[in-house]
Design an enzyme around this catalytic site. Sequence first.
Site, PDB file in Angstrom:
ATOM      1  CB  THR A 152      53.961  21.775  80.728  1.00  0.00           C
ATOM      2  OG1 THR A 152      54.434  22.358  79.497  1.00  0.00           O
ATOM      3  CG2 THR A 152      54.051  22.803  81.833  1.00  0.00           C
ATOM      4  N   GLY A 153      55.536  19.118  79.150  1.00  0.00           N
ATOM      5  CA  GLY A 153      55.305  18.177  78.048  1.00  0.00           C
ATOM      6  C   GLY A 153      55.466  16.727  78.474  1.00  0.00           C
ATOM      7  CB  VAL A 204      60.114  14.353  77.092  1.00  0.00           C
ATOM      8  CG1 VAL A 204      61.527  14.124  77.613  1.00  0.00           C
ATOM      9  CG2 VAL A 204      59.849  13.467  75.871  1.00  0.00           C
ATOM     10  NE  ARG A 207      67.976  12.803  68.872  1.00  0.00           N
ATOM     11  CZ  ARG A 207      66.686  12.563  68.669  1.00  0.00           C
ATOM     12  NH1 ARG A 207      66.261  12.096  67.510  1.00  0.00           N
ATOM     13  NH2 ARG A 207      65.816  12.781  69.622  1.00  0.00           N
ATOM     14  CB  CYS A 210      61.946   7.263  71.729  1.00  0.00           C
ATOM     15  SG  CYS A 210      60.951   7.838  70.353  1.00  0.00           S
ATOM     16  CB  SER A 223      52.996   9.091  74.651  1.00  0.00           C
ATOM     17  OG  SER A 223      53.624   7.828  74.735  1.00  0.00           O
ATOM     18  CE  LYS A 277      64.086  12.152  63.889  1.00  0.00           C
ATOM     19  NZ  LYS A 277      62.851  12.521  64.621  1.00  0.00           N
ATOM     20  CG  HIS A 289      58.122   3.618  70.720  1.00  0.00           C
ATOM     21  ND1 HIS A 289      56.867   4.164  70.865  1.00  0.00           N
ATOM     22  CD2 HIS A 289      58.921   4.629  70.285  1.00  0.00           C
ATOM     23  CE1 HIS A 289      56.918   5.455  70.539  1.00  0.00           C
ATOM     24  NE2 HIS A 289      58.155   5.759  70.192  1.00  0.00           N
TER      25      HIS A 289
END
Length: 331
Positions: free
Chosen positions: A11-12, A14, A100, A128, A158, A212, A241
């Site tokens: 439901t998010g 992504v 990661r 992202c 977002s 990151k 972005h």
Amino acid sequence: MSKKVGVIGATGAVGIEMVKVLKDRNFPVGELHLFASERSAGKKLETPFGEIEVELFSVAAAKEMDFVFMAVSGDFAKEFAPQIATDDGAIVIDNSSAFRYDDAYPLVIPEINPEDAKKGRLIANPNCTTAILAVALFPLHKNFGVKRAIVSTYQATSGAGAEGMAELEAESKNYLAGKEVKNEFFAHPIPFNLIPHIDKFQENGYTKEEMKVTWETQKTFGEPDFKISCTAVRIPTFRAHAESCTIETEKPITPEEARKVLADAPGVKVVDDPEKLEYPMPLNATKQYDVEVGRIRKSLVFENGLDFFVCGDQLLKGAALNAVQIAELLV
Ligand SMILES: NC(=O)c1ccc[n+]([C@@H]2O[C@H](COP(=O)([O-])OP(=O)(O)OC[C@H]3O[C@@H](n4cnc5c(N)ncnc54)[C@H](OP(=O)(O)O)[C@@H]3O)[C@@H](O)[C@H]2O)c1
């Protein structure tokens, strides 16, 4: 052969894109299960696969899948992903940052290190901002040898999830109506502002979002000493972005040569005709799979160097698309 596929966090921001990308790319979905918390369990979602009822997440149900796309928090992934990605469980592709930076788990951008996808049953999907830049940076690195890269980002709300977008919309309305503007989700009011602070500050003064970009570029390029630094900024856009990047290269490089290399690079679209007012922008990159690259010009600072601008949909190449591309490598 068709596969049983589960999306956790369906439901998010992504998760919703993940389901669309699975359909759009014809992933061999035999059964699709959408999982979320008790907040959403039982809700019916309209999806490209028809109406599907959201199921309450459980490890047992997720283990029944062939592929699980996880789009929840890092803490959630840390607890549950290893329990699902067992030999008798599912292949898990996790969108959080939980795995990661752990050498035990592959971190994969299919245009860069597809061979790493086969190195484990739990695979990390990149940040992202990193994924969007890396698909343009890697071909330049292969051809001209990037010695160092300096990046500044312009990141959509977002990127912080569905609640980030909701805060921009609600508080922009308040701002324009002359009402009090609140910030519950972001550190400061986001409408008509920009905030040079994404994720937690680290001891070295960079934020975790900025680190990151460094850590994940180094890991996916397979070069732990690759020199790249970033300033990450949240801006009041909804989606996609943008990033400006300056590189110094080993070999001489011209904008024409760079455009040629980028035009042949997978996942990249050169949009670079300033006379026609054509350059990468969030409104154009939104809902596109390719990352746009433009404003390519010779650096005024480095003898061998370039400045360029990239823009990509962080919910697609920066999340859902990259995750489905990883799964495609494994079917
Ligand atoms: N947004 C981006 O651009 C982006 C890009 C790359 C990576 N990521 C990463 O992807 C992950 C998801 O981000 P997002 O932006 O999609 O977040 P989001 O919009 O806030 O969605 C979170 C999802 O997680 C579900 N969830 C929360 N707690 C749960 C639980 N206990 N059990 C099962 N489901 C649970 C929520 O379901 P309910 O409806 O039940 O609350 C919702 O579906 C994060 O790790 C994020 O860092 C995000």
